[in-house]
Design a protein around this motif. Structure first.
Motif, mmCIF file in Angstrom:
data_model
loop_
_atom_site.group_PDB
_atom_site.id
_atom_site.type_symbol
_atom_site.label_atom_id
_atom_site.label_comp_id
_atom_site.label_asym_id
_atom_site.label_seq_id
_atom_site.Cartn_x
_atom_site.Cartn_y
_atom_site.Cartn_z
ATOM 1 N N ARG A 119 38.770 -23.130 84.034
ATOM 2 C CA ARG A 119 39.554 -22.188 83.220
ATOM 3 C C ARG A 119 38.680 -21.114 82.584
ATOM 4 O O ARG A 119 39.197 -20.186 81.952
ATOM 5 N N GLY A 166 56.433 -19.117 87.039
ATOM 6 C CA GLY A 166 55.135 -19.605 87.514
ATOM 7 C C GLY A 166 53.981 -18.972 86.761
ATOM 8 O O GLY A 166 52.976 -19.630 86.468
ATOM 9 N N GLU A 169 53.832 -20.600 83.284
ATOM 10 C CA GLU A 169 53.243 -21.938 83.323
ATOM 11 C C GLU A 169 51.720 -21.871 83.325
ATOM 12 O O GLU A 169 51.044 -22.601 82.594
ATOM 13 N N ARG A 170 51.158 -20.972 84.118
ATOM 14 C CA ARG A 170 49.703 -20.836 84.175
ATOM 15 C C ARG A 170 49.156 -20.197 82.907
ATOM 16 O O ARG A 170 48.047 -20.513 82.469
ATOM 17 N N ALA A 173 48.716 -22.847 80.349
ATOM 18 C CA ALA A 173 47.466 -23.574 80.591
ATOM 19 C C ALA A 173 46.269 -22.772 80.086
ATOM 20 O O ALA A 173 45.309 -23.345 79.547
ATOM 21 N N ALA A 174 46.310 -21.451 80.233
ATOM 22 C CA ALA A 174 45.226 -20.604 79.735
ATOM 23 C C ALA A 174 45.178 -20.623 78.208
ATOM 24 O O ALA A 174 44.096 -20.556 77.611
ATOM 25 N N VAL A 198 42.997 -14.355 88.041
ATOM 26 C CA VAL A 198 43.781 -15.282 88.850
ATOM 27 C C VAL A 198 42.927 -15.720 90.033
ATOM 28 O O VAL A 198 42.487 -14.889 90.834
ATOM 29 N N THR A 202 43.579 -21.130 94.113
ATOM 30 C CA THR A 202 44.463 -22.032 93.376
ATOM 31 C C THR A 202 45.590 -21.318 92.642
ATOM 32 O O THR A 202 46.612 -21.931 92.322
ATOM 33 N N GLY A 203 45.396 -20.035 92.334
ATOM 34 C CA GLY A 203 46.368 -19.314 91.516
ATOM 35 C C GLY A 203 46.207 -19.568 90.035
ATOM 36 O O GLY A 203 46.935 -18.990 89.217
ATOM 37 N N ASP A 204 45.273 -20.443 89.665
ATOM 38 C CA ASP A 204 45.055 -20.746 88.254
ATOM 39 C C ASP A 204 44.312 -19.598 87.567
ATOM 40 O O ASP A 204 43.688 -18.766 88.219
ATOM 41 N N TYR A 205 44.370 -19.608 86.233
ATOM 42 C CA TYR A 205 43.813 -18.509 85.456
ATOM 43 C C TYR A 205 42.441 -18.882 84.891
ATOM 44 O O TYR A 205 42.198 -20.033 84.521
ATOM 45 N N CYS A 206 41.576 -17.879 84.812
ATOM 46 C CA CYS A 206 40.197 -18.085 84.376
ATOM 47 C C CYS A 206 39.817 -16.983 83.391
ATOM 48 O O CYS A 206 39.972 -15.789 83.687
#
Length: 315
Positions: A119, A166, A169-170, A173-174, A198, A202-206
């Protein structure tokens, strides 16, 4: 140039010829003198400089001469080196003026704290021969969140119902990632939509860039919270909506419908898009100029925001 360094350049054949090779720097104090083709020797590794980083904001390129794009020649991988740059300046956030400074020490602490956590951007802080704390960063394999949102080819209604859940949701998480910093007495310090990436796979956020610190703020986490609110308004609205933009539509928008710090940005999105659920709009209105209650912690924000995700998925 030293023969060992020449051998590294020849081995990895980076996009710079050996003939254009410059100097080897072990002391990065005079970072303005370090440029294309130079090598920074640090922590037993050698970093070939390809150029300076820049930041694009408000349609303009802002060069960052203390941030170097490099190749780590021992492995051939791309690295970003943030050299120590002592700077104190006033940051203007709406009507507020806050004195802030760049802190290599703070950023190095956060890199240690979040090592292995996807993250956050990954890297280490190393001292050069001049005592400067250089942050050696891995490249984030992704793209800025705001650019991804702006590139969605759909009107707001379609975006909001089909894509936004979507994204939210991410984003939640961020937010939890920022809470991790706060639990450890740290702040991000510069939460903006272009500092959230992004991941391509994975599409997850950093989160990136943690070197801002503030001299005196009543609630040290408050600025992070308002930064999260700005991003939430952006992703909810599929961009920034200003009073000037909506005046032509004859909508009854007042200052109380706009952001506390940015009085021209509309956060009362239900006036623009009536299908925005009331619970999400209430969260946004906590960031408005008309609000008397503001979020002071991430858990307070998430307690209101997480149920909104359930509402959206039921719609």
């Amino acid at each position: 140039m030293p023969e060992s360094v020449r051998a590294l350049v020849e081995r990895f054949q980076p996009p710079v010829s050996v003939r254009s090779y410059g100097q080897v720097f072990t002391d990065t104090t005079e970072f303005m003198n370090i440029g294309y083709g130079d090598v920074i020797a640090l922590g037993g590794k050698h970093y070939l400089v390809l150029g300076d980083e820049s930041e694009r904001r408000f349609g303009m390129e802002d060069p960052k001469f203390w941030v170097k794009r490099c190749i780590e020649m021992e492995c051939g991988k791309y690295r970003i080196l943030k050299l120590e740059f002592q700077e104190t300046f006033d940051q203007h956030i709406g009507p507020l003026t806050i004195t802030c400074h760049r802190s290599a020490t703070k950023e190095a602490r956060i890199l240690r704290l979040t090592a292995g956590d996807p993250r956050f951007m990954q890297g280490v802080g190393l001292r050069d021969s001049g005592g400067n704390l250089v942050r050696v960063l891995e490249r984030v394999a992704g793209r800025r969140l705001d650019l991804n949102v702006e590139d969605v080819h759909a009107d707001h209604r379609e975006y909001f119902h089909d894509i936004f859940p979507g994204i939210l949701e991410r984003f939640i998480a961020a937010c939890r990632a920022i809470h991790l910093l706060h639990q450890n007495g740290e702040t991000h310090g510069d939460i903006r939509r272009d500092h959230l990436y992004v991941d391509h796979k994975t599409g997850d956020y950093c989160w990136i860039d943690f070197d801002y610190g503030y001299d005196s703020v009543e609630n040290p986490f408050g600025l992070d919270l308002f930064g999260l609110g700005n991003i939430l308004a952006f992703i909810s609205g599929k961009g920034v909506h200003t009073i000037q933009d909506v005046d032509a539509g004859g909508l009854d928008i007042t200052e109380a419908d706009c952001a506390l710090f940015f009085r021209h940005r509309v956060v009362n999105l239900r006036k623009l898009f009536p299908y925005v659920p009331e619970d999400l709009n209430r969260v946004l209105m906590h960031y408005s100029a008309g609000s008397e209650i503001f979020y002071e912690t991430v858990p307070e924000l998430l307690a209101d925001l997480e149920p909104c995700l359930t509402t959206l998925r039921r719609a």
